[in-house]
Design an enzyme around this catalytic site. Structure first.
Site, PDB file in Angstrom:
ATOM      1  N   MET A 135      43.001  29.347  42.979  1.00 31.02           N
ATOM      2  CA  MET A 135      44.338  29.883  42.728  1.00 31.02           C
ATOM      3  C   MET A 135      44.382  31.391  42.982  1.00 31.02           C
ATOM      4  SD  MET A 135      46.265  27.710  39.798  1.00 31.02           S
ATOM      5  CE  MET A 135      45.528  28.477  38.378  1.00 31.02           C
ATOM      6  N   GLY A 150      32.591  34.417  40.757  1.00 28.43           N
ATOM      7  CA  GLY A 150      32.456  32.979  40.563  1.00 28.43           C
ATOM      8  C   GLY A 150      33.016  32.202  41.741  1.00 28.43           C
ATOM      9  N   HIS A 151      34.226  32.546  42.169  1.00 30.31           N
ATOM     10  CA  HIS A 151      34.807  31.908  43.351  1.00 30.31           C
ATOM     11  C   HIS A 151      33.948  32.146  44.590  1.00 30.31           C
ATOM     12  CE1 HIS A 151      38.617  32.777  40.959  1.00 30.31           C
ATOM     13  NE2 HIS A 151      38.679  31.469  41.121  1.00 30.31           N
ATOM     14  N   GLN A 201      31.468  24.907  37.354  1.00 28.64           N
ATOM     15  CA  GLN A 201      31.213  24.224  36.095  1.00 28.64           C
ATOM     16  C   GLN A 201      32.101  24.737  34.967  1.00 28.64           C
ATOM     17  OE1 GLN A 201      27.061  24.188  34.772  1.00 28.64           O
ATOM     18  NE2 GLN A 201      27.761  24.223  32.640  1.00 28.64           N
ATOM     19  N   LEU A 205      32.907  34.180  34.070  1.00 26.15           N
ATOM     20  CA  LEU A 205      33.905  34.859  34.895  1.00 26.15           C
ATOM     21  C   LEU A 205      35.149  33.978  35.029  1.00 26.15           C
ATOM     22  CD1 LEU A 205      31.829  36.523  37.752  1.00 26.15           C
ATOM     23  CD2 LEU A 205      32.366  37.352  35.454  1.00 26.15           C
TER      24      LEU A 205
END
Length: 283
Positions: free
Chosen positions: A33, A39-40, A151, A187
């Protein structure tokens, strides 16, 4: 690295994907999004390792937000996202607008499986219907052989895996470990809402999860005891607005009253006005 191709139109995306598949390329997709963080980007790295072509989707999906949620407030920074994605070597960014994904007359939705009715489903009852619908659309549009999810959104992953199994979709759903700050905070795009002392207070979530995991490692097998300790650790850490703090079966997310197999600890709580989620897998 060259900048990724930006596509906003589904037809253009499908033509590009068809050419890749005709050439025998394996395709990975990372649905997001936007408001990207490390993290992405770790998902993009894993996607690059697992496929010949990588697509990152950037779409703030309105159907997974309830009227009381933070849709209008949700952070958006497509220009910044494109720069970060380009640095990680993705080939294409699909960034449609709302009317592209949900055109006039749109009326088909995917009802989520029973695993969606627990935990997040109790507090956000329309959320997973929006998630399953948009994820299925993105999997169909990208024709990816593998899709990467983090996760941190553990229940979302369980819901999507069940949907893919139930509908015989050929895409593999892969899970990447939660990426955390140096202090241990998971994150999240919503972390930017935390102000003042709230980032420190938010660490109570991961501290409580670790304490409960250690309790299990030390031999505790009573789920009630573990959940009582998990809730108390959150309260002791200054987090009193708790939606849930449970230990559950990783597949069904049913509460575990006796720990005899792999389990997952899950929490959702507010720090200030920001709602955060986190989890910890216990083998």
């Amino acid at each position: 690295m060259p900048a990724p191709v930006l596509i906003r139109d589904p037809g253009s995306l499908q033509r590009c994907v068809a050419a890749w598949r005709d050439a025998g390329d394996r395709i990975a997709v990372v649905p997001t999004m936007g408001a990207l963080h490390e993290g992405h980007l770790s998902l993009v790295d894993l996607a690059r390792e697992s496929a010949d072509r990588v697509i990152v989707t950037v779409f703030v999906n309105p159907t997974q937000f309830a009227p009381t949620d933070d849709l209008d407030r949700y952070p958006r920074d497509l220009e910044g996202d494109l720069k970060l994605i380009g640095q990680r070597g993705a080939d294409l960014v699909f960034a449609p607008d709302d009317r592209t994904i949900y055109p006039s007359g749109f009326g088909t939705h995917v009802d989520p499986p029973p695993v969606a009715s627990r935990l997040e489903g109790q507090f956000r009852p329309t959320h997973f219907r929006g998630v399953t619908t948009v994820v299925l659309k993105l999997l169909n549009l990208t024709q990816a052989q593998i899709a990467w999810f983090g996760q941190k959104d553990f229940q979302q992953l369980a819901v999507i895996r069940q949907m893919v199994r139930d509908l015989n979709h050929p895409c593999e759903i892969a899970m990447a470990p939660t990426v955390r700050s140096a202090e241990g905070l998971a994150l999240s795009s919503r972390n930017r809402y935390l102000t003042g002392d709230e980032p420190r207070q938010a660490l109570a979530l991961v501290t409580a999860l670790k304490k409960s995991a250690a309790l299990i490692d030390d031999g505790e097998r009573d789920g009630h005891v573990i959940m009582t300790e998990l809730n108390q650790a959150l309260i002791d850490g200054g987090v009193s607005s708790i939606d849930y703090a449970v230990i559950a079966d990783p597949e069904t997310l049913e509460t575990m009253h006796a720990i005899r197999r792999p389990a997952v600890l899950l929490v959702a709580a507010k720090v200030g006005s920001t709602r955060l989620i986190d989890n910890w897998l216990v083998e």
